[in-house]
Write an enzyme that holds these catalytic residues in place. Structure first.
Site, mmCIF file in Angstrom:
data_model
loop_
_atom_site.group_PDB
_atom_site.id
_atom_site.type_symbol
_atom_site.label_atom_id
_atom_site.label_comp_id
_atom_site.label_asym_id
_atom_site.label_seq_id
_atom_site.Cartn_x
_atom_site.Cartn_y
_atom_site.Cartn_z
ATOM 1 N N PHE A 71 0.830 -1.199 0.000
ATOM 2 C CA PHE A 71 0.000 0.000 0.000
ATOM 3 C C PHE A 71 0.868 1.254 0.000
ATOM 4 C CE2 PHE A 71 -2.142 3.447 2.257
ATOM 5 C CZ PHE A 71 -3.319 3.547 1.544
ATOM 6 N N HIS A 86 -1.869 29.887 11.203
ATOM 7 C CA HIS A 86 -0.611 30.205 10.518
ATOM 8 C C HIS A 86 0.160 31.275 11.275
ATOM 9 C CE1 HIS A 86 -3.170 33.469 9.031
ATOM 10 N NE2 HIS A 86 -2.058 34.127 8.768
ATOM 11 N N HIS A 92 6.021 40.461 6.991
ATOM 12 C CA HIS A 92 4.699 40.533 6.360
ATOM 13 C C HIS A 92 4.230 41.984 6.246
ATOM 14 C CE1 HIS A 92 0.843 39.253 5.027
ATOM 15 N NE2 HIS A 92 0.224 39.273 6.199
#
Length: 268
Positions: A71, A86, A92
């Site tokens: 598998f 997050h 940023h």
């Protein structure tokens, strides 16, 4: 018996060149500790900022038996940096500050301070944390230690993943009518300048509240090289003090942020 000791001196890097702050020693007895997951899972219902052009996508590559008879299961995924649970890197909103991969890993582990404003937020969906809230908390629990990870509980995670209830509006591509609580600029300034927190976090979509247009909290904490954690959950399972947080963002080189697994070690 397994124990982890958090102690020692922590350099603040570009936040305050040459400044060293000693963190209080904190021992974690794993046999007497509850581990709490503060992260939402990523799936098709994960909430992203309304202006993002895509969300989380998972594509199955293989699931089943291989030619060799065993598998095997594998997928590919695609996601904007800022969605679900997050981390916002300082860069940023602050040019020249740390990107995601620049943040020293020791800044992502530390003692947690949790302030609960869920009662006030229930009566005002645009509520912002104030210096008075912090002063009241310190009267009850003592001074916020330097280098703490500061978490704001608003109760908003109970609304996940109902986009309209969580964001205040669910109009695609439109971020002009959002309503949810978060940090206020004066509180953020106090936390980074007077209490030297290493990370702030909140159980809403942004460290600025929904109606914000100037994103002052992002800019204040980013300029101080303080990262932000957004869309946290299960903050109701954390005490006001005593927990230790580990935030493990994907280490995206030069990223402005990243999906993050956040866990808390909580004394039983």
């Amino acid at each position: 018996m397994s124990r982890i000791l958090f102690a020692g001196a922590i350099a603040l890097g570009t936040l305050s060149p040459g400044f060293i702050c000693s963190a209080q020693a904190q021992t974690i007895d794993l046999a007497a500790t509850k581990i709490v997951d503060l992260s939402h899972a990523y799936d098709a219902d994960t909430i992203y900022w309304p202006t993002e052009k895509s969300g989380f996508e998972l594509k199955q590559q293989h699931k089943g038996l291989t030619k060799g008879g065993f598998f095997y299961y594998s997928n590919t995924f695609c996601s904007p940096e800022h969605g679900g649970t997050h981390l916002d890197a300082p860069m940023h909103f602050a040019e020249g500050r740390w990107t995601n991969s620049d943040i020293p890993v020791e800044r992502l582990v530390g003692p947690a301070v949790v302030i609960d404003v869920s009662g006030k937020a229930a009566n005002n969906s645009d509520y912002t944390l104030t210096p008075a809230d912090i002063a009241d908390w310190e009267k009850a629990h003592g001074r916020i230690p330097d280098q703490a990870i500061f978490l704001l509980r608003t109760g908003w995670s109970s609304r996940w993943p109902d986009r309209k209830a969580y964001m205040g509006d669910d109009t695609p591509g439109d971020a002009s009518n959002l309503h949810f609580p978060s940090f206020g600029p004066e509180a953020a300034t106090f936390l980074v300048n007077e209490r030297r927190v290493r990370v702030i976090g909140v159980d809403t979509a942004s460290v600025d509240n929904g109606p914000s247009r100037e994103f002052l909290v992002h800019r204040i904490v980013g300029a101080a090289n303080v990262a932000g954690l957004e869309n946290l959950t299960n903050l109701d399972q954390l005490p006001a003090t005593g927990a230790v947080i580990v935030a493990a963002p994907m280490k995206i080189a030069q990223g402005s942020g990243a999906p993050t697994r956040v866990i808390a070690f909580v004394p039983r």
